[in-house]
Write a protein that holds these residues in place. Structure first.
Motif, PDB file in Angstrom:
ATOM      1  N   ASN A   1     -12.991  39.825 -15.672  1.00 52.04           N
ATOM      2  CA  ASN A   1     -12.712  38.921 -14.548  1.00 52.04           C
ATOM      3  C   ASN A   1     -11.639  38.000 -14.425  1.00 52.04           C
ATOM      4  N   SER A   2     -11.271  37.470 -15.425  1.00 51.02           N
ATOM      5  CA  SER A   2     -10.042  36.642 -15.546  1.00 51.02           C
ATOM      6  C   SER A   2      -9.003  37.442 -15.072  1.00 51.02           C
ATOM      7  N   VAL A   3      -8.444  38.783 -15.499  1.00 49.64           N
ATOM      8  CA  VAL A   3      -7.546  39.579 -14.835  1.00 49.64           C
ATOM      9  C   VAL A   3      -7.769  39.979 -13.214  1.00 49.64           C
TER      10      VAL A   3
ATOM     11  N   GLN B   1     -20.652  34.221 -20.333  1.00 52.23           N
ATOM     12  CA  GLN B   1     -19.257  35.107 -20.326  1.00 52.23           C
ATOM     13  C   GLN B   1     -18.383  34.092 -20.958  1.00 52.23           C
ATOM     14  N   HIS B   2     -18.304  32.743 -20.473  1.00 53.28           N
ATOM     15  CA  HIS B   2     -17.589  31.623 -20.554  1.00 53.28           C
ATOM     16  C   HIS B   2     -17.492  31.405 -22.163  1.00 53.28           C
TER      17      HIS B   2
ATOM     18  N   HIS C   1     -19.865  42.884 -24.902  1.00 52.04           N
ATOM     19  CA  HIS C   1     -19.877  43.173 -23.382  1.00 52.04           C
ATOM     20  C   HIS C   1     -19.664  41.842 -22.558  1.00 52.04           C
ATOM     21  N   LEU C   2     -20.086  40.915 -22.984  1.00 47.85           N
ATOM     22  CA  LEU C   2     -19.927  39.582 -22.382  1.00 47.85           C
ATOM     23  C   LEU C   2     -18.294  39.287 -22.360  1.00 47.85           C
TER      24      LEU C   2
ATOM     25  N   ILE D   1     -29.200  30.768 -24.770  1.00 47.52           N
ATOM     26  CA  ILE D   1     -28.951  31.608 -23.754  1.00 47.52           C
ATOM     27  C   ILE D   1     -29.352  32.959 -23.940  1.00 47.52           C
ATOM     28  N   ALA D   2     -28.469  33.591 -24.795  1.00 46.25           N
ATOM     29  CA  ALA D   2     -28.401  34.871 -25.158  1.00 46.25           C
ATOM     30  C   ALA D   2     -29.901  35.425 -25.648  1.00 46.25           C
TER      31      ALA D   2
END
Length: 126
Positions: free
Chosen positions: A69-71, A44-45, A61-62, A25-26
């Motif tokens: 995002n989690s925070v 990201q995951h 970065h990801l 994917i990257a």
């Protein structure tokens, strides 16, 4: 003991597939710029699940954006919980006030009926 070895082998295979999927994917994102939201979210995951790649700025970065995002998700859920708690207390007070108003309306109705029936007498003034 055979079950533990099989479990470890499956775990290694899963980790290898995660690494491969991240790489595919990257590479597609870098080469073709697909910028599909679902692919970026998956990257990201995966960035927090693959082996560390400190030389890869995209991975950094990801990984950072996934942590942010989690925070933010946790903060949003916490804020939502506080808002629900606050408004449920307000709703309870409003419901209590409404019940009190109904009681007062009932008292007023009874007083009007008594007045119309002539059961009320005006006090005599001197």
């Amino acid at each position: 003991m055979g079950v533990e070895l099989a479990r470890e082998a499956v775990g290694r295979e899963i980790q290898q597939k995660k690494e491969e999927l991240y790489d595919v994917i990257a590479k597609a994102e870098q080469s073709f710029g697909t910028s599909n939201f679902q692919n970026l979210r998956l990257l990201q995951h995966l960035s927090v699940q693959v082996n560390p790649r400190p030389w890869d700025w995209e991975w950094r970065h990801l990984r950072f954006s996934r942590r942010v995002n989690s925070v933010l998700e946790m903060a949003g859920f916490f804020s939502l919980g506080c808002m629900v708690s606050h408004w449920s207390k307000k709703y309870k007070k409003l419901r209590e006030a409404n019940e009190e108003l109904r009681g007062l309306e009932e008292e007023l109705r009874v007083l009007k009926e008594e007045h119309e029936a002539g059961e009320w007498h005006r006090p005599m003034s001197n």
